[in-house]
Design a protein around this motif. Sequence first.
Motif, PDB file in Angstrom:
ATOM      1  N   GLU A  45      54.048   8.322 100.755  1.00  0.00           N
ATOM      2  CA  GLU A  45      54.485   9.462  99.947  1.00  0.00           C
ATOM      3  C   GLU A  45      54.332   9.238  98.445  1.00  0.00           C
ATOM      4  OE1 GLU A  45      57.486  12.104 102.262  1.00  0.00           O
ATOM      5  OE2 GLU A  45      58.452  10.165 101.933  1.00  0.00           O
ATOM      6  N   GLY A  46      53.381   8.395  98.056  1.00  0.00           N
ATOM      7  CA  GLY A  46      53.067   8.223  96.645  1.00  0.00           C
ATOM      8  C   GLY A  46      54.026   7.358  95.867  1.00  0.00           C
ATOM      9  N   VAL A  47      54.891   6.626  96.542  1.00  0.00           N
ATOM     10  CA  VAL A  47      55.810   5.714  95.860  1.00  0.00           C
ATOM     11  C   VAL A  47      55.077   4.405  95.583  1.00  0.00           C
ATOM     12  CG1 VAL A  47      57.988   4.458  95.995  1.00  0.00           C
ATOM     13  CG2 VAL A  47      57.791   6.750  96.991  1.00  0.00           C
ATOM     14  N   ARG A  48      55.130   3.950  94.351  1.00  0.00           N
ATOM     15  CA  ARG A  48      54.454   2.716  93.959  1.00  0.00           C
ATOM     16  C   ARG A  48      55.437   1.559  94.019  1.00  0.00           C
ATOM     17  NH1 ARG A  48      49.205   1.191  93.902  1.00  0.00           N
ATOM     18  NH2 ARG A  48      48.755  -0.319  92.267  1.00  0.00           N
ATOM     19  N   LEU A  49      55.027   0.451  94.655  1.00  0.00           N
ATOM     20  CA  LEU A  49      55.878  -0.725  94.815  1.00  0.00           C
ATOM     21  C   LEU A  49      55.360  -1.858  93.946  1.00  0.00           C
ATOM     22  CD1 LEU A  49      56.083  -0.673  98.731  1.00  0.00           C
ATOM     23  CD2 LEU A  49      57.600   0.475  97.114  1.00  0.00           C
ATOM     24  N   HIS A  50      56.244  -2.475  93.191  1.00  0.00           N
ATOM     25  CA  HIS A  50      55.888  -3.584  92.317  1.00  0.00           C
ATOM     26  C   HIS A  50      56.763  -4.790  92.673  1.00  0.00           C
ATOM     27  CE1 HIS A  50      53.600  -0.789  89.780  1.00  0.00           C
ATOM     28  NE2 HIS A  50      54.640   0.024  89.892  1.00  0.00           N
ATOM     29  N   PHE A  51      56.131  -5.911  92.958  1.00  0.00           N
ATOM     30  CA  PHE A  51      56.837  -7.094  93.453  1.00  0.00           C
ATOM     31  C   PHE A  51      56.955  -8.157  92.365  1.00  0.00           C
ATOM     32  CE2 PHE A  51      55.031  -4.914  97.027  1.00  0.00           C
ATOM     33  CZ  PHE A  51      55.968  -5.037  98.036  1.00  0.00           C
ATOM     34  N   ARG A  52      58.152  -8.672  92.189  1.00  0.00           N
ATOM     35  CA  ARG A  52      58.422  -9.793  91.298  1.00  0.00           C
ATOM     36  C   ARG A  52      58.542 -11.065  92.127  1.00  0.00           C
ATOM     37  NH1 ARG A  52      62.524  -8.515  86.704  1.00  0.00           N
ATOM     38  NH2 ARG A  52      63.595 -10.281  87.680  1.00  0.00           N
ATOM     39  N   PRO A  53      58.261 -12.219  91.539  1.00  0.00           N
ATOM     40  CA  PRO A  53      58.316 -13.466  92.327  1.00  0.00           C
ATOM     41  C   PRO A  53      59.722 -13.851  92.760  1.00  0.00           C
ATOM     42  CG  PRO A  53      57.960 -13.958  90.009  1.00  0.00           C
ATOM     43  CD  PRO A  53      57.814 -12.485  90.159  1.00  0.00           C
ATOM     44  N   ASP A  54      60.752 -13.306  92.092  1.00  0.00           N
ATOM     45  CA  ASP A  54      62.132 -13.702  92.407  1.00  0.00           C
ATOM     46  C   ASP A  54      62.753 -12.880  93.528  1.00  0.00           C
ATOM     47  OD1 ASP A  54      62.376 -11.317  91.079  1.00  0.00           O
ATOM     48  OD2 ASP A  54      63.857 -12.010  89.627  1.00  0.00           O
ATOM     49  N   GLY A  55      61.949 -12.058  94.219  1.00  0.00           N
ATOM     50  CA  GLY A  55      62.458 -11.301  95.354  1.00  0.00           C
ATOM     51  C   GLY A  55      62.899  -9.890  95.035  1.00  0.00           C
ATOM     52  N   ILE A  56      62.758  -9.470  93.778  1.00  0.00           N
ATOM     53  CA  ILE A  56      63.124  -8.110  93.388  1.00  0.00           C
ATOM     54  C   ILE A  56      61.893  -7.218  93.462  1.00  0.00           C
ATOM     55  CG2 ILE A  56      63.847  -6.662  91.444  1.00  0.00           C
ATOM     56  CD1 ILE A  56      65.760  -8.875  90.645  1.00  0.00           C
ATOM     57  N   VAL A  57      62.062  -6.032  94.057  1.00  0.00           N
ATOM     58  CA  VAL A  57      60.973  -5.063  94.174  1.00  0.00           C
ATOM     59  C   VAL A  57      61.337  -3.831  93.364  1.00  0.00           C
ATOM     60  CG1 VAL A  57      59.589  -3.655  95.750  1.00  0.00           C
ATOM     61  CG2 VAL A  57      60.431  -5.901  96.486  1.00  0.00           C
ATOM     62  N   VAL A  58      60.405  -3.382  92.516  1.00  0.00           N
ATOM     63  CA  VAL A  58      60.592  -2.172  91.721  1.00  0.00           C
ATOM     64  C   VAL A  58      59.983  -0.998  92.480  1.00  0.00           C
ATOM     65  CG1 VAL A  58      60.018  -0.983  89.570  1.00  0.00           C
ATOM     66  CG2 VAL A  58      60.574  -3.431  89.543  1.00  0.00           C
ATOM     67  N   PHE A  59      60.760   0.067  92.612  1.00  0.00           N
ATOM     68  CA  PHE A  59      60.299   1.279  93.286  1.00  0.00           C
ATOM     69  C   PHE A  59      60.046   2.346  92.224  1.00  0.00           C
ATOM     70  CE2 PHE A  59      62.533  -1.134  96.410  1.00  0.00           C
ATOM     71  CZ  PHE A  59      61.898  -0.876  97.615  1.00  0.00           C
ATOM     72  N   ASP A  60      58.773   2.688  92.055  1.00  0.00           N
ATOM     73  CA  ASP A  60      58.384   3.698  91.075  1.00  0.00           C
ATOM     74  C   ASP A  60      58.266   5.037  91.809  1.00  0.00           C
ATOM     75  OD1 ASP A  60      57.353   5.302  89.146  1.00  0.00           O
ATOM     76  OD2 ASP A  60      55.523   4.138  88.805  1.00  0.00           O
ATOM     77  N   PHE A  61      59.292   5.872  91.669  1.00  0.00           N
ATOM     78  CA  PHE A  61      59.332   7.172  92.340  1.00  0.00           C
ATOM     79  C   PHE A  61      58.787   8.301  91.469  1.00  0.00           C
ATOM     80  CE2 PHE A  61      62.966   4.895  94.356  1.00  0.00           C
ATOM     81  CZ  PHE A  61      62.568   4.989  95.679  1.00  0.00           C
ATOM     82  N   SER A  62      58.384   7.989  90.248  1.00  0.00           N
ATOM     83  CA  SER A  62      58.080   9.031  89.263  1.00  0.00           C
ATOM     84  C   SER A  62      56.912   9.921  89.666  1.00  0.00           C
ATOM     85  CB  SER A  62      57.799   8.405  87.897  1.00  0.00           C
ATOM     86  OG  SER A  62      56.705   7.491  87.968  1.00  0.00           O
ATOM     87  N   ALA A  63      55.950   9.402  90.445  1.00  0.00           N
ATOM     88  CA  ALA A  63      54.783  10.193  90.823  1.00  0.00           C
ATOM     89  C   ALA A  63      54.904  10.775  92.225  1.00  0.00           C
ATOM     90  CB  ALA A  63      53.515   9.342  90.725  1.00  0.00           C
ATOM     91  N   SER A  64      56.090  10.683  92.818  1.00  0.00           N
ATOM     92  CA  SER A  64      56.290  11.165  94.186  1.00  0.00           C
ATOM     93  C   SER A  64      57.213  12.375  94.167  1.00  0.00           C
ATOM     94  CB  SER A  64      56.907  10.059  95.050  1.00  0.00           C
ATOM     95  OG  SER A  64      57.206  10.547  96.346  1.00  0.00           O
ATOM     96  N   PRO A  65      56.696  13.580  94.382  1.00  0.00           N
ATOM     97  CA  PRO A  65      57.527  14.793  94.315  1.00  0.00           C
ATOM     98  C   PRO A  65      58.791  14.757  95.186  1.00  0.00           C
ATOM     99  CG  PRO A  65      55.205  15.385  94.372  1.00  0.00           C
ATOM    100  CD  PRO A  65      55.270  13.900  94.612  1.00  0.00           C
ATOM    101  N   PRO A  66      58.742  14.210  96.421  1.00  0.00           N
ATOM    102  CA  PRO A  66      59.979  14.224  97.215  1.00  0.00           C
ATOM    103  C   PRO A  66      61.088  13.366  96.632  1.00  0.00           C
ATOM    104  CG  PRO A  66      58.049  13.824  98.611  1.00  0.00           C
ATOM    105  CD  PRO A  66      57.607  13.678  97.199  1.00  0.00           C
ATOM    106  N   TYR A  67      60.752  12.429  95.736  1.00  0.00           N
ATOM    107  CA  TYR A  67      61.743  11.465  95.256  1.00  0.00           C
ATOM    108  C   TYR A  67      61.982  11.503  93.753  1.00  0.00           C
ATOM    109  CZ  TYR A  67      60.973   9.559  99.902  1.00  0.00           C
ATOM    110  OH  TYR A  67      60.867   9.408 101.260  1.00  0.00           O
ATOM    111  N   SER A  68      61.342  12.406  93.051  1.00  0.00           N
ATOM    112  CA  SER A  68      61.496  12.457  91.596  1.00  0.00           C
ATOM    113  C   SER A  68      62.289  13.697  91.190  1.00  0.00           C
ATOM    114  CB  SER A  68      60.128  12.458  90.904  1.00  0.00           C
ATOM    115  OG  SER A  68      59.348  13.570  91.346  1.00  0.00           O
ATOM    116  N   GLY A  69      62.779  13.679  89.977  1.00  0.00           N
ATOM    117  CA  GLY A  69      63.548  14.818  89.474  1.00  0.00           C
ATOM    118  C   GLY A  69      65.029  14.494  89.402  1.00  0.00           C
ATOM    119  N   GLY A  70      65.857  15.494  89.615  1.00  0.00           N
ATOM    120  CA  GLY A  70      67.302  15.297  89.600  1.00  0.00           C
ATOM    121  C   GLY A  70      67.972  15.670  88.295  1.00  0.00           C
ATOM    122  N   MET A  71      67.243  16.289  87.370  1.00  0.00           N
ATOM    123  CA  MET A  71      67.833  16.629  86.082  1.00  0.00           C
ATOM    124  C   MET A  71      68.855  17.766  86.234  1.00  0.00           C
ATOM    125  SD  MET A  71      66.015  17.958  82.547  1.00  0.00           S
ATOM    126  CE  MET A  71      65.841  19.631  83.146  1.00  0.00           C
TER     127      MET A  71
END
Length: 328
Positions: A45-71
Amino acid sequence: MRLEMGAKPPLENFAFLATIYDTIIERDFSEADRDKIIFSAEGSEGVRLHFRPDGIVVFDFSASPPYSGGMIPAHWTTDGGAAPPDIEVLHKKRLDLMYLRGRYVNAFLACFNSAKRGISTLTPPASPQNYIKVEGGNDSWDLKLESYECLPPLVTGALHISREEICDAVRLLNTHDPDVAEVTRLDILSLLYVAAYNVENHDHDSGLALSSVVTERCQNVLWKRFVTSGYKQINAQAVIMGKRKDILLSSRDFTASIKSQILNLAGVYTDDTLRRIDEVRRIRNDFMHNLERAYSRESAAAFSVANEVLSLVLKTRFMLSGSPAWKG
């Protein structure tokens, strides 16, 4: 009295601790290097995943219409202090968005831990309370920790998750099937992860209940496939024979139990799978109707069946498991 309420910006992207005792891709790194992005991938669904070496994963929802917004825009409350109806709708949408994001993260965690070669302690499921706010983009993300939040101690040279395992996790997350709606698929994966975490932490009643929900939701998918096939594949060697077989293939009174028996006749379930599904259903009913407490054996049996039936739905091996341990 009416109150003036300030605007709420769109929901920020966030990060989540995917593993506690493992490093990702890089075995050893310094404290200064733990925040770099070492691998990125496109999730469903267009969610971008970014992995750090310490086990933390960044979820970039900004380009995914089902998961972005909320203003929510600035507004005045009514005399009673309530938000206007149109603002109430926006508040509900914002809450729904948080739920959907949490479900997505938990679905990823299910795939992530299924793809790992080893077994390690599961991190708590995502909720609106335990994510980490992030700012940035592309390969540069800054964690915005609250005053009460802190990162876990740096662990290097410990258990190690390879690039291949990360790719397998993303592949599982992106495993689509025309028989399974995306909402249903993510729901199932998320529920299974919460069940796994509960079993790992000895909450066997919850683990049993959630695993049973996963099994029945997966069975509904398998049933849809079978019905769509036109009842064309019947296993002549199934343990169910005679009058019972005739009734199953002609009746339309389909409880979950009946569906499982017909799927056995169709060769979707082996006789052993059917036996274990029936046993777990009996245990679940004892818990639901008689409050018969579940222990590790019962929750483990339910969880194992849920993994097996999910594997049939996804048409690939799916084996999520935790690492139960006692404190002290």
